[in-house]
Design a protein around this motif. Structure first.
Motif, short mmCIF file in Angstrom:
data_model
loop_
_atom_site.label_atom_id
_atom_site.label_comp_id
_atom_site.label_asym_id
_atom_site.label_seq_id
_atom_site.Cartn_x
_atom_site.Cartn_y
_atom_site.Cartn_z
N VAL A 12 1.00 -1.24 -0.17
CA VAL A 12 -0.08 -0.43 0.17
C VAL A 12 1.00 1.45 0.25
N ALA A 13 1.84 1.28 1.27
CA ALA A 13 2.80 2.52 0.79
C ALA A 13 3.67 2.85 -0.51
N GLU A 14 3.74 1.41 -1.08
CA GLU A 14 4.53 1.38 -2.71
C GLU A 14 3.74 2.23 -3.27
N ASP A 17 2.61 6.02 -2.62
CA ASP A 17 4.05 6.80 -3.19
C ASP A 17 3.80 6.63 -5.06
N ARG A 18 3.94 5.90 -5.42
CA ARG A 18 3.58 6.20 -6.75
C ARG A 18 1.97 6.67 -7.51
N LEU A 19 0.93 6.50 -7.18
CA LEU A 19 0.18 7.34 -7.74
C LEU A 19 -0.12 9.06 -7.15
N TYR A 23 -0.65 10.83 -9.78
CA TYR A 23 -1.98 12.28 -9.88
C TYR A 23 -1.35 13.23 -8.43
N PRO A 24 -0.90 14.29 -9.04
CA PRO A 24 -0.49 15.23 -7.89
C PRO A 24 -2.38 16.19 -7.16
N VAL A 205 1.18 2.67 -13.86
CA VAL A 205 2.75 2.82 -12.76
C VAL A 205 2.68 1.74 -12.37
N LEU A 206 1.60 0.99 -12.19
CA LEU A 206 1.50 0.25 -10.80
C LEU A 206 1.71 -1.50 -11.41
#
Length: 230
Positions: A12-14, A17-19, A23-24, A205-206
């Motif tokens: 979940v942490a990874e 981080d990627r999302l 999608y900032p 990205v996942l």
């Protein structure tokens, strides 16, 4: 030192981080200017796209401005006003009933607790969570919509199928500070990449974290090496 993370928590942490990086600016996409409009918009959004809801509420919020307007509305007329929304007959009834309850029991205000919100006709935990988070700045749980359900299960973050059970399971592995944004990030990813029918695994990205990826990981076509050999 803190307790070591469990495998799901590390995943979940990874994922987060990627999302966050991808999608900032991810946030709620429904249009509203106050708590009442938020509640109505979220009630209408059940099994309907936010885009469609925004199209309808552009005129709806001009015609109905107060709780009294909805409470005194003719259900059939309101149903016609939201005619392009899925299940518009039922939703019109829910809205009028909820407005009357707010007038009778909450001084015409949108409730600010989970129990009071879910006592309104047609309001479940998903709707209540959205209203609490974006109307009252209260984060009590995770909004489990269709994107959250689909992607959380594809990533094997949870095996639960029912929204209520899934929410509780996700709350046990997603950091509380990320509960609200977890939903927005997965919705953005679900709309852009991990769609229901044709997920774009090649541009995801996942992808390397996802056991449901459609890509073949057995052999790297460029090197000829299997992943297990690295």
């Amino acid at each position: 030192m803190g307790e070591p993370r469990e495998p799901r928590e590390e995943q979940v942490a990874e994922v987060l981080d990627r999302l966050y990086e991808a999608y900032p600016d991810s946030t709620i996409s429904l249009n509203f200017s106050n708590r009442l409009e938020l509640l109505i918009a979220v009630m209408l959004s059940a099994q309907c796209t936010d885009e469609r809801v925004n199209e309808e509420t552009a005129d709806l919020f001009e015609k109905y401005e107060t709780v009294e307007d909805y409470a005194n509305a003719d259900v059939d007329e309101l149903s016609e006003d939201i005619g392009s929304i899925t299940y518009h007959n039922s939703k019109a009834d829910y809205i009028v009933s909820s407005a009357r309850t707010m007038l009778e029991e909450h001084d015409g205000e949108v409730p600010d607790t989970m129990d009071e919100l879910t006592e309104l006709k047609g309001v479940g935990r998903k709707t209540a969570n959205v209203v609490l988070q974006h109307g009252h700045d209260v984060v009590e749980g995770i909004v489990v919509d269709t994107h959250v359900q689909r992607i959380s299960r594809r990533l094997a973050i949870t095996e639960e199928e029912r929204p209520k059970a899934m929410e509780q399971d996700l709350m046990s592995v997603v950091p509380e500070k990320d509960w609200q944004q977890y939903t927005h990030l997965l919705i953005s990813h679900g709309r852009e990449t991990c769609t229901a029918r044709s997920p774009d695994c090649g541009d995801c990205v996942l992808e390397d974290l996802c056991p449901s990826s459609k890509l073949d990981h057995d052999v790297d076509l460029a090197s000829g090496e299997s992943w297990d050999e690295r």
